[in-house]
Design a protein around this motif. Sequence first.
Motif, PDB file in Angstrom:
ATOM      1  N   GLY A 157       2.069   0.634  -1.796  1.00  0.00           N
ATOM      2  CA  GLY A 157       1.213   1.334  -2.748  1.00  0.00           C
ATOM      3  C   GLY A 157       0.784   2.696  -2.233  1.00  0.00           C
ATOM      4  O   GLY A 157       0.711   3.670  -3.005  1.00  0.00           O
ATOM      5  N   THR A 158       0.511   2.803  -0.936  1.00  0.00           N
ATOM      6  CA  THR A 158       0.107   4.080  -0.346  1.00  0.00           C
ATOM      7  C   THR A 158       1.234   5.096  -0.434  1.00  0.00           C
ATOM      8  O   THR A 158       1.010   6.268  -0.789  1.00  0.00           O
ATOM      9  CB  THR A 158      -0.301   3.897   1.125  1.00  0.00           C
ATOM     10  N   GLU A 159       2.460   4.653  -0.127  1.00  0.00           N
ATOM     11  CA  GLU A 159       3.611   5.557  -0.205  1.00  0.00           C
ATOM     12  C   GLU A 159       3.839   6.031  -1.637  1.00  0.00           C
ATOM     13  O   GLU A 159       4.162   7.196  -1.879  1.00  0.00           O
ATOM     14  CB  GLU A 159       4.859   4.852   0.329  1.00  0.00           C
ATOM     15  N   LYS A 160       3.665   5.111  -2.587  1.00  0.00           N
ATOM     16  CA  LYS A 160       3.830   5.489  -3.998  1.00  0.00           C
ATOM     17  C   LYS A 160       2.816   6.566  -4.387  1.00  0.00           C
ATOM     18  O   LYS A 160       3.157   7.551  -5.051  1.00  0.00           O
ATOM     19  CB  LYS A 160       3.656   4.260  -4.896  1.00  0.00           C
ATOM     20  N   PHE A 161       1.591   6.360  -3.967  1.00  0.00           N
ATOM     21  CA  PHE A 161       0.532   7.313  -4.316  1.00  0.00           C
ATOM     22  C   PHE A 161       0.841   8.695  -3.741  1.00  0.00           C
ATOM     23  O   PHE A 161       0.721   9.710  -4.436  1.00  0.00           O
ATOM     24  CB  PHE A 161      -0.812   6.814  -3.792  1.00  0.00           C
ATOM     25  N   LEU A 162       1.266   8.731  -2.480  1.00  0.00           N
ATOM     26  CA  LEU A 162       1.581  10.009  -1.835  1.00  0.00           C
ATOM     27  C   LEU A 162       2.768  10.703  -2.506  1.00  0.00           C
ATOM     28  O   LEU A 162       2.785  11.928  -2.649  1.00  0.00           O
ATOM     29  CB  LEU A 162       1.865   9.787  -0.350  1.00  0.00           C
ATOM     30  N   LYS A 163       3.750   9.920  -2.918  1.00  0.00           N
ATOM     31  CA  LYS A 163       4.912  10.503  -3.585  1.00  0.00           C
ATOM     32  C   LYS A 163       4.550  11.039  -4.974  1.00  0.00           C
ATOM     33  O   LYS A 163       5.111  12.041  -5.431  1.00  0.00           O
ATOM     34  CB  LYS A 163       6.041   9.457  -3.688  1.00  0.00           C
ATOM     35  N   ILE A 164       3.608  10.370  -5.637  1.00  0.00           N
ATOM     36  CA  ILE A 164       3.154  10.853  -6.945  1.00  0.00           C
ATOM     37  C   ILE A 164       2.447  12.200  -6.782  1.00  0.00           C
ATOM     38  O   ILE A 164       2.666  13.134  -7.563  1.00  0.00           O
ATOM     39  CB  ILE A 164       2.224   9.818  -7.599  1.00  0.00           C
TER      40      ILE A 164
END
Length: 216
Positions: A157-164
């Motif tokens: 979830g953290t990686e997704k947020f950063l990529k967004i």
Amino acid sequence: MYLKSLEIKNFRKFGDKNNIVEFINSKDTPEGTEINVAQNTTLIIGKNNSGKTTIIEALDTLVNGKFTGSDFNFFYLKKLFEGYENENTNKQFPEIEFKLIINLEKNKNDDITNLVPLMTLEDLDDTEIELKIKIVLEESQEFLGEFDKIINKKISGTEKFLKIIEQMNKIGYKTKFYRNDDIEIENFKLDKLINVVSIKANNVSDKNSLKMHLIK
């Protein structure tokens, strides 16, 4: 002419509540305070760590128009993105909102040249002019498509947020100005209206000492 108030929504530590900052004119400084500054200057006066710097950074970023994904309130974005995964929810795109109230002093010969685009006929007899500002994505639909791709990736979830956030920065942002009747103002330049200057105190004796910022 001076800034009377600034309302901030979704910028950094300011969430989606009504965060309103009230200013004072330079001639209305606290009793016993002597400050030699030019007329038509707005002052921000307060103790250390009272939020003056964040206010100045908000105005400075507004004037320069250099926003990034990190300027959006974290909890606002988190709630917004979580709502995207609900197909029955109408998707709202990330926005930072500001509202400036500019005071025109009675019986003063204020130069209102730069305020004319903001004014309606009803404003001619008023002493306050309102300017609404929104920071939005350059291409909302492009962002939505990239968002779906990122959400479907098998990463944390953290990686997704950063990529967004990274994708938001790739798409870029634009600043939109509105009059108080919600009519958008084209080709408006805020730097023609506001000059932000920060004055650092060289001799701060204790935590109760006051520092000051100027907005011209």
